[in-house]
Design an enzyme around this catalytic site. Sequence first.
Site, PDB file in Angstrom:
ATOM      1  N   HIS A   2      -3.559  -5.617   2.730  1.00 51.21           N
ATOM      2  CA  HIS A   2      -3.116  -5.670   4.128  1.00 51.21           C
ATOM      3  C   HIS A   2      -3.699  -6.925   4.752  1.00 51.21           C
ATOM      4  CE1 HIS A   2      -1.687  -1.490   4.477  1.00 51.21           C
ATOM      5  NE2 HIS A   2      -2.749  -1.108   3.797  1.00 51.21           N
ATOM      6  N   CYS A  49       0.794  -1.234   0.000  1.00 49.79           N
ATOM      7  CA  CYS A  49       0.000   0.000   0.000  1.00 49.79           C
ATOM      8  C   CYS A  49       0.832   1.293   0.000  1.00 49.79           C
ATOM      9  CB  CYS A  49      -0.998  -0.046   1.154  1.00 49.79           C
ATOM     10  SG  CYS A  49      -2.358   1.091   0.916  1.00 49.79           S
ATOM     11  N   ARG A  92     -12.400   6.489  -1.236  1.00 44.56           N
ATOM     12  CA  ARG A  92     -11.435   5.463  -0.822  1.00 44.56           C
ATOM     13  C   ARG A  92     -11.900   4.096  -1.304  1.00 44.56           C
ATOM     14  NH1 ARG A  92      -7.995   7.618   2.670  1.00 44.56           N
ATOM     15  NH2 ARG A  92      -6.974   5.649   3.089  1.00 44.56           N
TER      16      ARG A  92
HETATM   17  N1  GLN Z   1      -2.173   6.833   2.504  1.00 43.94           N
HETATM   18  C1  GLN Z   1      -2.293   6.007   1.345  1.00 43.94           C
HETATM   19  C2  GLN Z   1      -3.666   6.042   0.732  1.00 43.94           C
HETATM   20  O1  GLN Z   1      -4.637   6.307   1.406  1.00 43.94           O
HETATM   21  C3  GLN Z   1      -1.884   4.587   1.703  1.00 43.94           C
HETATM   22  C4  GLN Z   1      -2.822   3.926   2.659  1.00 43.94           C
HETATM   23  C5  GLN Z   1      -2.341   2.604   3.184  1.00 43.94           C
HETATM   24  O2  GLN Z   1      -1.146   2.327   3.238  1.00 43.94           O
HETATM   25  N2  GLN Z   1      -3.273   1.784   3.629  1.00 43.94           N
HETATM   26  O3  GLN Z   1      -3.801   5.804  -0.437  1.00 43.94           O
END
Ligand code: GLN
Length: 238
Positions: free
Chosen positions: A190, A95, A129
């Site tokens: 993750h 990520c 998101r």
């Molecule tokens: N901050 C980054 C995003 O929101 C990565 C998020 C993460 O590592 N889960 O895209």
Amino acid sequence: MKQSLTILYLYPTEMNIYGDRGNVLALQRRLEWRGIEARVIEAGVGETVDWTEVDLVFAGGGQDRGQIAVGLDLGKRSPQIHDAVRRGVVFLTICGTYQLFTRGFRTATGEHIPGIGVFDAETVAGPKRLIGNTTVESPWGELVGFENHSGLTYLDRGKDSLGYTKVGGNNGSTGDEGAIAHNCFGTYLHGPVLPKNPELADHLLSLALERKYPGSLLGKLDDALEDLAHQIASKRPR
Ligand code: GLN
């Protein structure tokens, strides 16, 4: 002589969300269960790394704010990282670090965090998101994990992804998930991803072992528990 691999955990405090540290534990244990020594070294922002001793690198995800300092630090390490990738060192980036291994990440607040361009791809924050449980069809079977990112990653045409997904993934529209360049792997999964996707874990370990000890094979492990964890995760609603 006992075989031994050195795992570098990059940014263990700066980039460590949703259990990403569990990936390092999974790699370490899966080596030890086979009688192979696993040395774990850690390096945060500004800390020196002796790249000649590194066989496998792991780095996890993080918040946009944390990515700024890490992006700057990665920029300084870029020549050594590119050299390590060329030499076949194995990387798993999740990520937030995956995004910084693309050419850069334009965040939701308009900042551009330069990446190091190991992956031929761009990352730009999208309007909503991508969040939830997900499954990915890959050469290592179905991968299961959890994603939560605003950044959307677009691979350049013809570049290799880790696999394909029906929801979420790199950008929610092209169906691809993650990226591969040489022995460097990136993914939004993750969870942590490796304990419940043991085939992927073993693929990374096999690449690292073969590079250091040509002709060596990883022995089989009893993965009943890992497979059960995989099955349960696979059935979780998004
Ligand atoms: N901050 C980054 C995003 O929101 C990565 C998020 C993460 O590592 N889960 O895209």
